[in-house]
Write a protein that holds these residues in place. Sequence first.
Motif, PDB file in Angstrom:
ATOM      1  N   PRO A 142       5.566  -8.582   6.485  1.00 41.62           N
ATOM      2  CA  PRO A 142       6.763  -8.375   7.298  1.00 41.62           C
ATOM      3  C   PRO A 142       7.076  -9.556   8.212  1.00 41.62           C
ATOM      4  O   PRO A 142       8.246  -9.871   8.427  1.00 41.62           O
ATOM      5  N   LEU A 143       6.044 -10.225   8.737  1.00 43.88           N
ATOM      6  CA  LEU A 143       6.325 -11.368   9.615  1.00 43.88           C
ATOM      7  C   LEU A 143       7.000 -12.484   8.834  1.00 43.88           C
ATOM      8  O   LEU A 143       7.887 -13.174   9.344  1.00 43.88           O
ATOM      9  N   LEU A 194       9.063 -12.059   6.349  1.00 50.69           N
ATOM     10  CA  LEU A 194      10.473 -11.662   6.219  1.00 50.69           C
ATOM     11  C   LEU A 194      11.233 -11.931   7.512  1.00 50.69           C
ATOM     12  O   LEU A 194      12.351 -12.436   7.508  1.00 50.69           O
ATOM     13  N   VAL A 195      10.592 -11.565   8.633  1.00 50.50           N
ATOM     14  CA  VAL A 195      11.267 -11.692   9.910  1.00 50.50           C
ATOM     15  C   VAL A 195      11.550 -13.160  10.244  1.00 50.50           C
ATOM     16  O   VAL A 195      12.641 -13.515  10.688  1.00 50.50           O
ATOM     17  N   LEU A 205      17.186 -13.438   7.853  1.00 46.73           N
ATOM     18  CA  LEU A 205      17.923 -12.183   7.853  1.00 46.73           C
ATOM     19  C   LEU A 205      18.583 -11.908   9.197  1.00 46.73           C
ATOM     20  O   LEU A 205      19.255 -10.905   9.373  1.00 46.73           O
ATOM     21  N   VAL A 252      17.126 -11.131  12.019  1.00 45.81           N
ATOM     22  CA  VAL A 252      16.507 -10.038  12.761  1.00 45.81           C
ATOM     23  C   VAL A 252      16.195 -10.516  14.177  1.00 45.81           C
ATOM     24  O   VAL A 252      15.660 -11.598  14.358  1.00 45.81           O
ATOM     25  N   LEU A 263      13.270  -5.520  16.588  1.00 47.07           N
ATOM     26  CA  LEU A 263      11.889  -5.249  16.194  1.00 47.07           C
ATOM     27  C   LEU A 263      11.187  -4.415  17.246  1.00 47.07           C
ATOM     28  O   LEU A 263      10.483  -3.447  16.935  1.00 47.07           O
ATOM     29  N   ALA A 281      12.474  -0.792  17.244  1.00 46.11           N
ATOM     30  CA  ALA A 281      11.976  -0.038  16.092  1.00 46.11           C
ATOM     31  C   ALA A 281      10.510   0.340  16.303  1.00 46.11           C
ATOM     32  O   ALA A 281      10.103   1.482  16.089  1.00 46.11           O
ATOM     33  N   PHE A 282       9.721  -0.637  16.752  1.00 49.10           N
ATOM     34  CA  PHE A 282       8.303  -0.359  16.949  1.00 49.10           C
ATOM     35  C   PHE A 282       8.088   0.652  18.067  1.00 49.10           C
ATOM     36  O   PHE A 282       7.263   1.567  17.952  1.00 49.10           O
ATOM     37  N   VAL A 302       8.651   4.134  16.863  1.00 45.44           N
ATOM     38  CA  VAL A 302       7.529   4.599  16.035  1.00 45.44           C
ATOM     39  C   VAL A 302       6.330   4.919  16.932  1.00 45.44           C
ATOM     40  O   VAL A 302       5.663   5.950  16.769  1.00 45.44           O
ATOM     41  N   ALA A 346      13.652  -5.307   6.434  1.00 46.66           N
ATOM     42  CA  ALA A 346      12.689  -6.161   7.148  1.00 46.66           C
ATOM     43  C   ALA A 346      12.220  -5.477   8.431  1.00 46.66           C
ATOM     44  O   ALA A 346      11.022  -5.478   8.752  1.00 46.66           O
ATOM     45  N   ILE A 347      13.160  -4.876   9.162  1.00 50.03           N
ATOM     46  CA  ILE A 347      12.804  -4.209  10.424  1.00 50.03           C
ATOM     47  C   ILE A 347      11.909  -2.994  10.146  1.00 50.03           C
ATOM     48  O   ILE A 347      10.901  -2.771  10.825  1.00 50.03           O
ATOM     49  N   PHE A 354      10.005  -2.448   7.483  1.00 48.42           N
ATOM     50  CA  PHE A 354       8.691  -2.892   6.987  1.00 48.42           C
ATOM     51  C   PHE A 354       7.837  -3.381   8.156  1.00 48.42           C
ATOM     52  O   PHE A 354       6.640  -3.095   8.235  1.00 48.42           O
ATOM     53  N   PHE A 355       8.466  -4.089   9.089  1.00 51.27           N
ATOM     54  CA  PHE A 355       7.748  -4.571  10.263  1.00 51.27           C
ATOM     55  C   PHE A 355       7.206  -3.396  11.086  1.00 51.27           C
ATOM     56  O   PHE A 355       6.037  -3.379  11.470  1.00 51.27           O
ATOM     57  N   ALA A 356       8.075  -2.403  11.314  1.00 55.90           N
ATOM     58  CA  ALA A 356       7.667  -1.269  12.150  1.00 55.90           C
ATOM     59  C   ALA A 356       6.553  -0.455  11.487  1.00 55.90           C
ATOM     60  O   ALA A 356       5.596  -0.031  12.137  1.00 55.90           O
TER      61      ALA A 356
END
Lengths: 244, 258
Positions: free
Chosen positions: A40-41, A43-44, A49, A51, A56, A59-60, A63, B139-140, B142-144
């Motif tokens: 994922p890093l 991709l980020v 993209l 992002v 991030l 979203a985290f 969760v 991407a977001i 997958f990161f989370a």
Amino acid sequence: MTATLTGPQTAAGMGEFERTTSRWGRLTMIAGLVFSLAGPLYLVFFADLGVTATQLFTAFAAVAGTFFVIWLVEPLTYFPILGSASMYQAFMIGNISNKLLPAALIAQSSIGAKPGTPRGSLAAVMAICGAATVHLVSLFVFVGLLGTWLISVIPPDVTEVVRIYVLPSVMGAVIIQAIVSLKQVRATIVAFVVAVLVLFVLVPLVPSLAMVATAIVVLTTLVIGWFVRKREATPGQDATPEVP
Amino acid sequence: MIPTTALAAASTAAAAEPSPVLALANTPVLWICALGVFLVVAVQSVIYMKAARKAAPSVGMTPQDLRTSFRTGAIAAVGPSLAVVLVAIALLALFGTPATLVRIGLIGSVSFETAAASIAAGTTGAELGGPTYTPQVFAIVFFAMSMGGAMWMLATLILTPLLQRGGHKLEKVNPALMTVVPAAALLGAFISLGLAEIPKSPVHLITLLTSAIVMGLCLLLARVSGLRWLREWGLGIAILVGLTAAYLAHSAGLGPVG
């Protein structure tokens, strides 16, 4: 199996085993952690993209608000059953309650070793290694190779339906599994009532809360669930939450 | 902001074969990272087996005992592993192969990871798997999911040495706290995420109910008839039947508008 072993001998052998598995268990788990975050890093940072850090973090945080309790409780719950060596295996291989624990228990009984004894823990470690081998091979062959091929030949309208509706089809089953395996009638009722109120009353009134709706439901259910819990002691109740 | 352009890209590319999300989700770098996790688990197993072989004589275990344990564990894992395979294949269209292998197959599990993905997608205002599910959202998400899994590992890395050092005080924590609190958290999370699917479209509701009913039947049948394998396979069967119902209902035109 005729040799009678002295205590110090056993202690020395197991001491070395504990040292080796603790050191390498920790190192391999850190390596697994790094590899799992590298994807994922990448991709980020490199996939262009757009992002943002805020996205991030949001979203985290959402969760984390939902699952932080489970992050802490799961290791505490499984430690007495698994022992330290297997902890580093189990939390990387996954599917602990439905695969690794049964594998370890069956292996122990097949060689007549009791859980918690040195023989028992070595049998558990070997059983988990065996389970890991089967799991890695079947994942690689059936999901990695066969599954990827399958996705490429399935008609696009089918994959589209799968993509759109896989979430409700997972959640429907998971809810039932959680209700049946956790056996917490009161918490189940509380969760349903709170979820309905939050999703269909609170969020429509305050739409900005939509993002954290799940976390609100979890925390509210947790607090109310605690106060309305069944009070009388139920000794011998299986304390292992069957965590997905 | 990116979402609009990404959205446009998604809708124009929707006609072409691999969706932009899947094209991104199956890039070689992600495959390499996924294979890295596989390799780490394999290496760990080898180190552990060597350590066990070395310690075995001191506790009166024969090489035969070790082999039996390994083989028993392997055989016991066949059913559950294939059950996980079935579930993982259903999620390939959503997450691509590398992410599915690592998140669903290994470190995490289908329930936690799809829950985390749904929550993460929600924070971007997108719907997981819907038309708003763009490469950026992937991407977001997958990161989370990965950070969530990392927290699990981090908790294990921190707590295991503490518990090992005789910190058994933690085990004396009120047992009610250890059962009620996690159960309430899990029930709250899954019930909330499940109910949140209902308003999306009639097909979502049909899918949710079908899957729930099938799972209930599997668990009931497993209990009544003693067919233990149904407990393991219930999730996979329920997802497949749920998706079949979704396909039929979607084809009947009950899907989301647009």
